[in-house]
Design a protein around this motif. Structure first.
Motif, PDB file in Angstrom:
ATOM      1  N   PRO A  31      53.233 -61.161  47.906  1.00 38.34           N
ATOM      2  CA  PRO A  31      54.407 -61.473  48.731  1.00 38.34           C
ATOM      3  C   PRO A  31      54.143 -62.683  49.627  1.00 38.34           C
ATOM      4  N   PRO A  32      55.204 -63.373  49.995  1.00 37.66           N
ATOM      5  CA  PRO A  32      55.048 -64.514  50.897  1.00 37.66           C
ATOM      6  C   PRO A  32      54.803 -64.038  52.328  1.00 37.66           C
ATOM      7  N   ILE A  33      54.457 -64.987  53.165  1.00 38.60           N
ATOM      8  CA  ILE A  33      54.293 -64.716  54.599  1.00 38.60           C
ATOM      9  C   ILE A  33      55.645 -64.994  55.239  1.00 38.60           C
ATOM     10  N   ARG A  34      56.123 -64.055  56.022  1.00 37.26           N
ATOM     11  CA  ARG A  34      57.442 -64.227  56.654  1.00 37.26           C
ATOM     12  C   ARG A  34      57.289 -64.760  58.062  1.00 37.26           C
ATOM     13  N   ARG A  35      58.084 -65.755  58.368  1.00 35.52           N
ATOM     14  CA  ARG A  35      58.205 -66.304  59.720  1.00 35.52           C
ATOM     15  C   ARG A  35      59.689 -66.251  60.036  1.00 35.52           C
ATOM     16  N   GLY A  36      60.081 -65.217  60.774  1.00 36.07           N
ATOM     17  CA  GLY A  36      61.510 -65.014  61.020  1.00 36.07           C
ATOM     18  C   GLY A  36      62.196 -64.657  59.712  1.00 36.07           C
ATOM     19  N   ARG A  37      63.208 -65.414  59.367  1.00 39.16           N
ATOM     20  CA  ARG A  37      63.960 -65.143  58.141  1.00 39.16           C
ATOM     21  C   ARG A  37      63.472 -65.977  56.963  1.00 39.16           C
ATOM     22  N   THR A  38      62.453 -66.801  57.181  1.00 42.59           N
ATOM     23  CA  THR A  38      61.978 -67.687  56.129  1.00 42.59           C
ATOM     24  C   THR A  38      60.666 -67.158  55.555  1.00 42.59           C
ATOM     25  N   ALA A  39      60.577 -67.206  54.221  1.00 44.82           N
ATOM     26  CA  ALA A  39      59.367 -66.784  53.521  1.00 44.82           C
ATOM     27  C   ALA A  39      58.567 -68.036  53.149  1.00 44.82           C
ATOM     28  N   TYR A  40      57.259 -67.982  53.392  1.00 44.92           N
ATOM     29  CA  TYR A  40      56.389 -69.109  53.064  1.00 44.92           C
ATOM     30  C   TYR A  40      55.279 -68.659  52.128  1.00 44.92           C
ATOM     31  N   TYR A  41      54.984 -69.534  51.186  1.00 41.44           N
ATOM     32  CA  TYR A  41      53.899 -69.324  50.236  1.00 41.44           C
ATOM     33  C   TYR A  41      52.790 -70.308  50.581  1.00 41.44           C
ATOM     34  N   ASP A  42      51.563 -70.032  50.099  1.00 41.92           N
ATOM     35  CA  ASP A  42      50.453 -70.920  50.406  1.00 41.92           C
ATOM     36  C   ASP A  42      49.750 -71.358  49.125  1.00 41.92           C
ATOM     37  N   ASP A  43      48.604 -72.019  49.284  1.00 42.45           N
ATOM     38  CA  ASP A  43      47.878 -72.536  48.122  1.00 42.45           C
ATOM     39  C   ASP A  43      47.346 -71.424  47.217  1.00 42.45           C
ATOM     40  N   GLY A  44      47.117 -70.246  47.764  1.00 42.44           N
ATOM     41  CA  GLY A  44      46.726 -69.104  46.930  1.00 42.44           C
ATOM     42  C   GLY A  44      47.821 -68.749  45.937  1.00 42.44           C
ATOM     43  N   HIS A  45      49.067 -68.836  46.386  1.00 43.93           N
ATOM     44  CA  HIS A  45      50.195 -68.577  45.488  1.00 43.93           C
ATOM     45  C   HIS A  45      50.274 -69.659  44.405  1.00 43.93           C
ATOM     46  N   VAL A  46      49.993 -70.892  44.798  1.00 43.54           N
ATOM     47  CA  VAL A  46      50.001 -71.995  43.826  1.00 43.54           C
ATOM     48  C   VAL A  46      48.954 -71.732  42.748  1.00 43.54           C
ATOM     49  N   ARG A  47      47.735 -71.389  43.164  1.00 45.12           N
ATOM     50  CA  ARG A  47      46.663 -71.130  42.193  1.00 45.12           C
ATOM     51  C   ARG A  47      47.012 -69.972  41.267  1.00 45.12           C
ATOM     52  N   ARG A  48      47.612 -68.920  41.824  1.00 51.00           N
ATOM     53  CA  ARG A  48      47.973 -67.762  41.005  1.00 51.00           C
ATOM     54  C   ARG A  48      49.025 -68.143  39.958  1.00 51.00           C
ATOM     55  N   LEU A  49      50.047 -68.896  40.363  1.00 49.82           N
ATOM     56  CA  LEU A  49      51.084 -69.308  39.419  1.00 49.82           C
ATOM     57  C   LEU A  49      50.521 -70.257  38.361  1.00 49.82           C
ATOM     58  N   GLU A  50      49.603 -71.115  38.759  1.00 52.89           N
ATOM     59  CA  GLU A  50      48.970 -72.001  37.774  1.00 52.89           C
ATOM     60  C   GLU A  50      48.137 -71.199  36.779  1.00 52.89           C
ATOM     61  N   ALA A  51      47.476 -70.145  37.239  1.00 59.40           N
ATOM     62  CA  ALA A  51      46.715 -69.272  36.331  1.00 59.40           C
ATOM     63  C   ALA A  51      47.658 -68.562  35.364  1.00 59.40           C
ATOM     64  N   ILE A  52      48.794 -68.083  35.852  1.00 59.72           N
ATOM     65  CA  ILE A  52      49.780 -67.419  34.992  1.00 59.72           C
ATOM     66  C   ILE A  52      50.280 -68.400  33.934  1.00 59.72           C
ATOM     67  N   LYS A  53      50.617 -69.606  34.350  1.00 59.52           N
ATOM     68  CA  LYS A  53      51.093 -70.616  33.398  1.00 59.52           C
ATOM     69  C   LYS A  53      50.024 -70.958  32.365  1.00 59.52           C
ATOM     70  N   ALA A  54      48.762 -71.042  32.791  1.00 55.90           N
ATOM     71  CA  ALA A  54      47.669 -71.340  31.856  1.00 55.90           C
ATOM     72  C   ALA A  54      47.536 -70.230  30.817  1.00 55.90           C
ATOM     73  N   LEU A  55      47.642 -68.979  31.258  1.00 53.50           N
ATOM     74  CA  LEU A  55      47.567 -67.857  30.313  1.00 53.50           C
ATOM     75  C   LEU A  55      48.761 -67.872  29.360  1.00 53.50           C
ATOM     76  N   GLN A  56      49.947 -68.222  29.855  1.00 54.22           N
ATOM     77  CA  GLN A  56      51.117 -68.314  28.983  1.00 54.22           C
ATOM     78  C   GLN A  56      50.925 -69.414  27.940  1.00 54.22           C
ATOM     79  N   ARG A  57      50.346 -70.539  28.334  1.00 52.16           N
ATOM     80  CA  ARG A  57      50.091 -71.627  27.373  1.00 52.16           C
ATOM     81  C   ARG A  57      49.114 -71.185  26.301  1.00 52.16           C
ATOM     82  N   GLN A  58      48.226 -70.238  26.642  1.00 55.99           N
ATOM     83  CA  GLN A  58      47.263 -69.721  25.672  1.00 55.99           C
ATOM     84  C   GLN A  58      47.894 -68.678  24.752  1.00 55.99           C
ATOM     85  N   GLY A  59      49.168 -68.347  25.001  1.00 57.06           N
ATOM     86  CA  GLY A  59      49.874 -67.433  24.115  1.00 57.06           C
ATOM     87  C   GLY A  59      50.021 -66.016  24.635  1.00 57.06           C
TER      88      GLY A  59
END
Length: 192
Positions: A31-59
């Motif tokens: 989950p993102p970090i909430r600051r008031g009504r806004t949700a923020y993601y960080d570099d850990g989320h970026v790395r996780r999504l890049e890992a997911i995309k890499a696994l998808q590219r591998q089939g």
């Protein structure tokens, strides 16, 4: 620490905000970090999504990626499942091979086998109803064998309807959901 809104995160990793949220719903992304009504993601989320995309590219499909990344059903007994899967590997290697081919079972780096959480819940549910897991897994393998061609044909025949979509990834996800629900309705309407 860099912070991203969902739109900024999606743009950074090259996917739609809808897909980011879908990965979060599947527990593939924290989950993102909430600051008031806004949700923020960080570099850990970026790395996780890049890992997911890499696994998808591998089939790998999302079910296999869930297993690879350790997303599990909360009630699953890891030791009991590992014991059953190790037994299956020794006693019924053809079944394990078939389920691996369907992306239902994945071999971890440590040699352990993991099962897709949604299917695991179904096997556990049948076990609670008195059906041993091995026959459940045979039913699953047979159903997947029979449905593979039907599913491929349905996706081919309906994909043209969504090809002109503004959000192709979102349309593909919605199409899979629609076909899944159509199959569920068809099963509910079958007289036993």
């Amino acid at each position: 620490m860099t912070r991203y809104t969902v739109e900024e995160l999606a743009a950074k990793v090259g996917m739609s905000p809808r897909n980011v949220r879908a990965h979060q719903t599947r527990n593939l992304l924290g989950p993102p970090i909430r600051r008031g009504r806004t949700a923020y993601y960080d570099d850990g989320h970026v790395r996780r999504l890049e890992a997911i995309k890499a696994l998808q590219r591998q089939g790998y499909n999302l079910v296999a990626i869930e297993a690879i990344l350790g997303v599990r059903a909360p009630f699953a007994s890891g030791e009991a499942l590992q014991s059953l899967l190790q037994h299956l590997g020794r006693e019924q290697p053809a079944l394990v091979h078939a389920l691996t081919g369907h992306g239902v079972l994945v071999h971890g780096e440590d040699g352990s086998m993991q099962m897709a959480p949604r299917l695991l819940r179904s096997v556990v549910g049948l076990h609670r109803a008195g059906v041993h897991p091995v026959p459940s897994l045979h039913i699953l393998s047979e159903a997947l064998d029979r449905l593979r061609g039907v599913a491929a044909e349905l996706v081919r025949s309906t994909a043209t309807s969504t090809s002109a979509s503004r959000d192709p990834d979102g349309a593909a996800d919605a199409l899979v959901h629609l076909l899944t629900e159509a199959f569920r309705v068809a099963l509910e309407n079958v007289e036993a």
